[in-house]
Design a protein around this motif. Structure first.
Motif, PDB file in Angstrom:
ATOM      1  N   GLY A 120       0.727  -1.276  -0.187  1.00 24.45           N
ATOM      2  CA  GLY A 120       0.066   0.029  -0.349  1.00 24.45           C
ATOM      3  C   GLY A 120       1.048   1.311   0.107  1.00 24.45           C
ATOM      4  O   GLY A 120       0.573   2.222  -0.626  1.00 24.45           O
ATOM      5  N   TRP A 121       1.865   1.258   0.538  1.00 34.88           N
ATOM      6  CA  TRP A 121       2.954   2.236   0.573  1.00 34.88           C
ATOM      7  C   TRP A 121       3.396   2.583  -0.753  1.00 34.88           C
ATOM      8  O   TRP A 121       3.645   3.819  -1.052  1.00 34.88           O
ATOM      9  CB  TRP A 121       4.120   2.207   1.686  1.00 34.88           C
ATOM     10  CG  TRP A 121       3.447   1.825   3.083  1.00 34.88           C
ATOM     11  CD1 TRP A 121       3.962   0.836   3.904  1.00 34.88           C
ATOM     12  CD2 TRP A 121       2.651   2.276   3.790  1.00 34.88           C
ATOM     13  NE1 TRP A 121       3.486   0.742   5.097  1.00 34.88           N
ATOM     14  CE2 TRP A 121       2.730   2.118   5.220  1.00 34.88           C
ATOM     15  CE3 TRP A 121       1.854   3.605   3.528  1.00 34.88           C
ATOM     16  CZ2 TRP A 121       1.683   2.238   6.276  1.00 34.88           C
ATOM     17  CZ3 TRP A 121       0.907   3.868   4.812  1.00 34.88           C
ATOM     18  CH2 TRP A 121       0.997   3.308   5.974  1.00 34.88           C
ATOM     19  N   GLN A 122       3.711   1.586  -1.446  1.00 33.88           N
ATOM     20  CA  GLN A 122       4.114   1.907  -2.930  1.00 33.88           C
ATOM     21  C   GLN A 122       3.295   2.419  -3.707  1.00 33.88           C
ATOM     22  O   GLN A 122       3.531   3.302  -4.458  1.00 33.88           O
ATOM     23  CB  GLN A 122       4.951   0.639  -3.505  1.00 33.88           C
ATOM     24  CG  GLN A 122       5.847  -0.155  -2.722  1.00 33.88           C
ATOM     25  CD  GLN A 122       6.420  -1.532  -2.980  1.00 33.88           C
ATOM     26  OE1 GLN A 122       5.453  -2.440  -2.965  1.00 33.88           O
ATOM     27  NE2 GLN A 122       7.825  -1.611  -3.473  1.00 33.88           N
ATOM     28  N   ILE A 123       2.060   1.875  -3.554  1.00 29.16           N
ATOM     29  CA  ILE A 123       0.922   2.123  -4.262  1.00 29.16           C
ATOM     30  C   ILE A 123       0.653   3.664  -3.971  1.00 29.16           C
ATOM     31  O   ILE A 123       0.439   4.527  -5.015  1.00 29.16           O
ATOM     32  CB  ILE A 123      -0.542   1.605  -3.952  1.00 29.16           C
ATOM     33  CG1 ILE A 123      -0.084   0.057  -4.697  1.00 29.16           C
ATOM     34  CG2 ILE A 123      -1.612   2.064  -4.757  1.00 29.16           C
ATOM     35  CD1 ILE A 123      -1.288  -0.972  -4.162  1.00 29.16           C
ATOM     36  N   LEU A 124       0.455   4.108  -2.616  1.00 32.86           N
ATOM     37  CA  LEU A 124       0.343   5.536  -2.275  1.00 32.86           C
ATOM     38  C   LEU A 124       1.470   6.382  -2.950  1.00 32.86           C
ATOM     39  O   LEU A 124       1.071   7.439  -3.437  1.00 32.86           O
ATOM     40  CB  LEU A 124       0.217   5.636  -0.700  1.00 32.86           C
ATOM     41  CG  LEU A 124      -0.155   6.899  -0.313  1.00 32.86           C
ATOM     42  CD1 LEU A 124      -1.345   7.583  -0.736  1.00 32.86           C
ATOM     43  CD2 LEU A 124      -0.085   6.730   1.421  1.00 32.86           C
ATOM     44  N   THR A 125       2.641   6.007  -2.645  1.00 33.26           N
ATOM     45  CA  THR A 125       3.784   6.922  -3.159  1.00 33.26           C
ATOM     46  C   THR A 125       3.515   7.237  -4.808  1.00 33.26           C
ATOM     47  O   THR A 125       3.741   8.316  -5.171  1.00 33.26           O
ATOM     48  CB  THR A 125       5.120   6.152  -2.979  1.00 33.26           C
ATOM     49  OG1 THR A 125       5.224   6.094  -1.867  1.00 33.26           O
ATOM     50  CG2 THR A 125       6.027   7.058  -3.407  1.00 33.26           C
TER      51      THR A 125
END
Length: 130
Positions: A66-71
């Protein structure tokens, strides 16, 4: 006016429950559901799903976190203005801080209770700007 939600969550039961609660709160809303970030970006880019008014994003996902997607969402011109709510089972304060630092609107811990989920979605639906 119809509101469009995008839920990115690999748990099919959570996706179904979210969709049911959203329909109960706002029957005319549209909820696109995908299990991972790659599918979300593919469907958005190919216009298989329309641009959402808001994105609910789980943290622990296959292929991309999710962190990669949000970034990536916050770096891409087409998507960076879409509000993102982190929607996770995590209760870790560090995750809340990370979400804020990466540009999420807020962080919701997935409620165990359907009524609580509906109440949370009522607040979100009421506050989405058209």
């Amino acid at each position: 006016m119809k509101k469009r939600f995008l839920l990115i969550d690999d748990d099919s039961d959570d996706r179904e429950l979210f969709s049911e609660a959203l329909t109960a709160v706002d029957p005319v809303s549209i909820c696109d559901r995908v299990p991972d970030g790659e599918e979300a970006f593919d469907k958005l880019a190919s216009k298989q799903i329309d641009m959402p008014d808001i994105i609910f994003l789980d943290i622990n996902l296959p292929t991309m976190s999710g962190w990669q997607i949000l970034t990536e969402l916050k770096q891409k011109e087409d998507y960076k203005q879409i509000p993102v709510i982190i929607y996770s089972t995590s209760t870790n304060p560090k995750d809340r801080s990370t979400a804020e630092g990466l540009g999420a609107l807020c962080f919701f811990t997935k409620p165990a209770n359907y009524r609580v989920l509906k109440s949370m979605l009522e607040i979100v639906v009421k506050n989405i700007e058209n």
